[in-house]
Enzyme design. Structure first.
Site, PDB file in Angstrom:
ATOM      1  N   ASP B 306       0.243   1.088   9.279  1.00  0.00           N
ATOM      2  CA  ASP B 306      -0.821   0.210   9.779  1.00  0.00           C
ATOM      3  C   ASP B 306      -2.114   0.514   9.012  1.00  0.00           C
ATOM      4  OD1 ASP B 306      -1.986  -1.797  11.177  1.00  0.00           O
ATOM      5  OD2 ASP B 306      -2.265  -0.686  13.031  1.00  0.00           O
ATOM      6  N   HIS B 310     -11.318   0.892   5.470  1.00  0.00           N
ATOM      7  CA  HIS B 310     -12.690   0.466   5.772  1.00  0.00           C
ATOM      8  C   HIS B 310     -13.648   1.228   4.871  1.00  0.00           C
ATOM      9  CE1 HIS B 310     -11.928  -1.918   9.321  1.00  0.00           C
ATOM     10  NE2 HIS B 310     -11.276  -0.938   9.905  1.00  0.00           N
TER      11      HIS B 310
END
Lengths: 333, 426
Positions: B306, B310
């Protein structure tokens, strides 16, 4: 892998406060020291010159990302009575990129060479975040973060209880209302259990009092008469109007009927029970005017005690900071 | 080009293989295991002594962030990160900008991946246009353009009727639909597992029922429409039971779990560290153990990273204000092996759920070294200890709770179609 436990973040190597972020993890000795020091400051408010020089030359910034006149004012008064220079900043949280704006704001304020930030923020953990990201010589005092903690409010409540009841052992305390959203209640539970009360009861409907609070050592009551039965202290919490629109309650009137503190409800408690409220109060929603203004109400005492507690916390945290900076020489601020 | 891999411990759960045995590769494919094909004369011999030889990993949840979010990552950086972690096949979600709701966007992603010369990339197409939950996307055109499944990702559908019709349409053409079960009215505003830890720390909770109510609804619709379905990122114990029951009753459903949900619980919220902010949230120890049990039972076939890179600032904020997600694709295997170290899963379970398991969920020709398969494989030093940090990180994402952790085991070579595209020389 992980950062240090934020509960430990607030103590220096000698176990003294250098920030004041949460009561979770603070022991009875520290809490009692705060109360004792606050007690000593209380008498000062009655004198003609209400100042001591403990924070002379220090700059305290009230950094309020969320509005609060009462808490900000009492912090300001506390800092001024300790002879600090005080700046008040009300900063609206930015809708975009909150983190960046918070960090940017923080760095700007650090550049002004402040010594202490009193922080209120709508996000849980915001005070921890600031304590972790600011320069090490700035003390952070949590003036309420999200739903998480409001440690000075809880300590002023403890001071109020101690001054009226003498001690904590053997007391039964009921906290009534919106526990789920209350940072005050969370901090109170920590304080009360650490200081040794016999029982903490949380009273309200299941929508406002989730079962998980049992794990904090509290008893949960969904019935007001059982919740107030034989208690020594009743703490009423403010009910926000949006709890109705959020489908947490049917109406204010039904809440008042079931959980409002009326004369009748007060009669279920001990005859010498005291009534507390962090304010501002909603008359006819969580408490009746008769009870709020009645002889068992200590609500205005709480406000007075709030200044003393905040003086105690500000002075202790600054002392802990100075001691850390000076390598543990024990120099008072 | 003919390759012969010798002396390596070949572990391939797709053929119940765990042995020191030779592998023979010709024209990008595995042609034999054990015995050399007649007349096989290797152009190159790879000595894999003291290494594991594994099928290339298949990660069905790697956000590449391109197009649209290149401040967080791009196809080249995240592809490189995947390859260094031994991932030779990855599936990317449709929530790019523009969203993968046209064949052009799907083609763009694959073209860029080909140019980067990294892992095999298979996008998931949007189930509805713009992921708005209103109008069905051109599902067949998207799959013709290389999308391996369709999903509305983590976005809500307008209502259950639209969802039902989308599934009926997908079923008409035998298309795979990926669900992220979430009843948004229950999860909205939440940032942590609803439980003791979120309560104590005043963090808005996401209850288990946000997942399980949606899962039950989705399963009923799968039953009604007959669509092939994959349930992504399960996080709750009850979800495992529901998926297992559905499979036993014959529904064509598979499921996966994010690795961090197998390694961590909401106990870590104590630290208010935004690196632990993930959706679905880290849940209880019982949930964690039941998810592991779900893998042992075969109800959950895939562990995925997953991977959601960022930029640094996305995590520099109070917990709830941080952006959710972790970026762990490049340490997927050594992290997953920690499950084995703790005695939770066997080595075969771990490798299976990273290779042939996820490949089977999406019908991908990957995750196996059976003769005839593409020669996507990795060499893995299972004994090397190392610390993953900024100096070794390839992803643009700086968001991992495992930053600075000492890991055991490291991918040393990654091959795609018989070509070595990553090699670590420590």
């Amino acid at each position: 892998m992980m950062r240090s436990d934020p509960r430990a973040l607030q103590l220096n190597e000698h176990g003294q406060l250098k920030h004041f972020l949460t009561l979770d993890g603070l022991n009875k000795t520290i809490l009692t020291e705060i109360l004792d020091r606050a007690d000593s400051f209380l008498s000062m408010g009655e004198q003609s010159v209400k100042k001591v020089p403990l924070l002379r030359g220090k700059t305290v910034v009230n950094l309020f990302f969320e509005n609060s006149t009462r808490t900000r004012t009492t912090f300001e008064l506390a800092a001024k009575r300790l002879s600090a220079d005080v700046i008040n900043l009300n900063i609206e949280t930015s809708a975009t990129s909150k983190g960046e704006s918070l960090l940017d704001t923080l760095q700007n304020l650090e550049a002004m060479q402040s010594d202490m930030f009193v922080v209120r923020h709508s996000d849980s953990g915001a005070a921890h975040f600031i304590a972790e990201h600011c320069t090490p010589n700035v003390a952070i005092i949590n003036a309420g973060d999200g739903r998480h903690a409001h440690p000075t409010q809880a300590m002023l409540d403890m001071l109020t209880i101690r001054r009226h009841k003498g001690q904590f052992e053997g007391l039964k305390v009921a906290i009534v209302g919106d526990i789920l959203h209350s940072r005050v209640a969370r901090s109170q539970i920590h304080a009360l259990t650490t200081l040794g009360v016999e029982e903490v009861r949380l009273v309200g409907p299941k929508t406002l009092v989730p079962s998980y609070f049992k794990d904090l050592g509290a008893t949960i009551c969904h019935d007001m008469s059982a919740g107030l039965d034989d208690v020594d202290v009743i703490v009423m919490l403010r009910l926000q109007k949006e709890r109705m629109s959020g489908a947490l309650l049917p109406s204010e009137s039904e809440f008042y009927r079931l959980y409002g503190l009326t004369e009748e409800a007060l009669s279920w408690a001990k005859p010498d029970a005291i009534v507390m409220h962090p304010g501002p109060i909603n008359r006819g929603v969580e408490i009746s005017s008769e009870v709020a203004d009645g002889e068992k109400s200590v609500i205005l005492n709480q406000v007075t005690n709030g200044i003393a507690v905040r003086m105690a916390v500000l002075s202790m945290a600054m002392s802990g900071q100075v001691q850390e900076q000076q390598g543990g020489l024990g120099v008072e601020a | 080009m003919k390759l012969r891999i010798i002396n390596g411990r070949v572990i391939d759960p797709s053929q119940d293989l765990d042995a020191v045995i030779d592998v023979f590769i010709e024209d990008h494919k595995v042609v034999s295991i054990g015995e050399a094909p007649e007349g096989f004369d290797a152009d190159e011999i790879i000595d894999a002594a003291d290494r594991w030889v594994l099928p290339g990993l298949v990660d069905i949840a790697v956000a590449l962030r391109e197009p649209g979010y290149t401040q967080k990552g791009n196809i080249a950086t995240e592809g490189r990160a995947a390859i260094s972690g031994g991932v030779t096949t990855l599936v990317s979600p449709p929530d790019t900008k523009p969203i993968v709701d046209t064949p052009a966007v799907a083609a763009l992603i694959q073209d860029k991946a080909d140019q980067a010369g990294m892992a095999n990339v298979f996008p998931i197409g949007a189930l509805t246009k713009g992921l708005q939950g209103d109008q069905l996307s051109n599902m067949v055109a998207l799959t013709d353009a290389g999308c391996v499944a369709l999903s509305n990702h983590r976005r809500p559908m307008r209502n259950t009727l639209v969802l039902s019709r989308a599934l009926e349409y997908a079923a008409t053409h035998d298309l795979l639909v990926v669900f992220h079960p979430d009843e948004s009215s229950l999860s909205e505003g939440g940032c942590a597992h609803e439980g003791m830890m979120s309560t104590v720390h005043g963090l808005a909770g996401i209850p288990e029922t946000a997942e399980t109510i949606a899962l039950m609804r989705d399963l009923l619709l799968v039953e009604k429409t007959g669509v092939r379905a994959h349930f992504a990122r399960l996080s709750c114990a009850k979800s495992v039971e529901m998926i297992a029951d559905a499979q036993e009753s014959g529904l064509p459903v598979t499921a996966d779990v994010a690795l961090h949900n197998l390694l961590l619980t909401d106990e870590v919220l104590n630290e208010f560290d935004g690196q632990f902010h993930v959706i679905p949230p880290l849940r209880s120890e019982n949930d964690r153990l039941t998810l592991i049990e779900g893998i042992k039972r075969g109800a959950i076939r895939s562990i995925c990273s997953d991977h959601q890179p960022h930029e640094k600032m996305a995590k520099v904020a109070p917990f709830a204000a941080t952006e959710p997600g972790m970026a762990n694709v490049e340490i997927l295997l050594p992290l997953a092996l920690q499950l084995m170290d703790e005695g939770d899963l066997s080595l075969t379970d771990v490798i299976k759920t990273l290779t042939c398991g996820p490949a089977s969920c999406f019908g991908l020709e990957a995750g196996s070294l059976k003769p005839g398969s593409f020669a996507d494989f990795i060499l893995f030093d299972s004994t090397q200890t190392w610390v993953w940090d900024d100096s070794s990180r390839r992803s643009k994402g700086h968001n991992s709770a495992f930053d600075g952790v000492e890991l055991t085991g490291r991918v040393t070579q990654t091959y795609v179609s018989g070509q070595c595209i990553y090699s670590f020389h420590g």
